[in-house]
Design a protein around this motif. Sequence first.
Motif, PDB file in Angstrom:
ATOM      1  N   ARG A 175       4.280   4.645 -11.875  1.00  0.00           N
ATOM      2  CA  ARG A 175       3.463   3.474 -11.548  1.00  0.00           C
ATOM      3  C   ARG A 175       4.406   2.350 -11.167  1.00  0.00           C
ATOM      4  N   GLU A 208       0.832  -1.206   0.000  1.00  0.00           N
ATOM      5  CA  GLU A 208       0.000   0.000   0.000  1.00  0.00           C
ATOM      6  C   GLU A 208       0.867   1.256   0.000  1.00  0.00           C
ATOM      7  N   GLY A 257       4.807  10.392  -9.288  1.00  0.00           N
ATOM      8  CA  GLY A 257       4.286  10.419 -10.646  1.00  0.00           C
ATOM      9  C   GLY A 257       4.665   9.211 -11.477  1.00  0.00           C
ATOM     10  N   ALA A 309       4.619   6.025  -4.932  1.00  0.00           N
ATOM     11  CA  ALA A 309       4.763   6.071  -6.384  1.00  0.00           C
ATOM     12  C   ALA A 309       3.861   7.140  -6.995  1.00  0.00           C
ATOM     13  N   GLU A 310       2.656   7.268  -6.457  1.00  0.00           N
ATOM     14  CA  GLU A 310       1.738   8.300  -6.956  1.00  0.00           C
ATOM     15  C   GLU A 310       2.321   9.686  -6.733  1.00  0.00           C
ATOM     16  N   ARG A 311       2.942   9.890  -5.564  1.00  0.00           N
ATOM     17  CA  ARG A 311       3.570  11.195  -5.301  1.00  0.00           C
ATOM     18  C   ARG A 311       4.709  11.477  -6.274  1.00  0.00           C
ATOM     19  N   HIS A 340       2.528   2.108  -3.417  1.00  0.00           N
ATOM     20  CA  HIS A 340       1.685   2.784  -4.405  1.00  0.00           C
ATOM     21  C   HIS A 340       1.379   4.224  -3.996  1.00  0.00           C
ATOM     22  N   ARG A 341       1.299   4.463  -2.701  1.00  0.00           N
ATOM     23  CA  ARG A 341       1.088   5.825  -2.222  1.00  0.00           C
ATOM     24  C   ARG A 341       2.282   6.709  -2.590  1.00  0.00           C
TER      25      ARG A 341
END
Length: 226
Positions: A79, A67, A77, A73-75, A70-71
């Motif tokens: 995947r 979890e 930018g 990785a989103e920051r 992915h949190r």
Amino acid sequence: MTQALLFDVFGTCVDWRSAIARAVTKALPGVDALVFADAWRGEYDPAMARIRAGDRGYVALDDLHRENLHRVAERFGVRAPDALAQAWERLDPWPDTVAGLHAIATHALIAPCSNGSIALMARLAKHALLPWHCILGADIARDYKPKPAVYLAACDALRLPPEAVMMVAAHNNDLAAARALGLKTAFVARPTEYGPNQTADLVAEADWDIIAPDFLVLADRLVDAR
């Protein structure tokens, strides 16, 4: 007399930062791997804090790592593949870890008392050749350090009173929690766990029962204390 030693693992036994950065470099080319590794680790305690506070039921660290991956990785930018979370099973031991654990294991039972799950700890032990007699920690307590239940569940599993067990860690707060329950304590500094600019846990902040520069010296001091 100390009959068993419990070990913090991430940072104390293994160098998570270098191995995670190496895995990030391979999986996410173009990302600053060390910055990403630090950010990923930065989500570790907040994720567990929600469980310790009772705001969420127990979730194994494997799932929290995924979890958190992915949190972060989103920051950044990007995947990230789910498989990258398995990098926490392939961390490198510090140079003294394996030989030191073998030396200590000739005198007492040794086991991890980690926030990592049994599955994670077993795979990490296989990868890093960590010679545990058994695997203890968060999974058997269904909670996370520094909650008392984690240390006490480990002692109960070994059928030993806390005073016969020593907690070994590179983190002063981990040792403080263990000492408050009656466990003996040993501090082994890992001054580069968070890289060259680390500011915390550089030295022992209390009169722990043993303060040693590495596991080999810890083994010697355990013998001397007998």
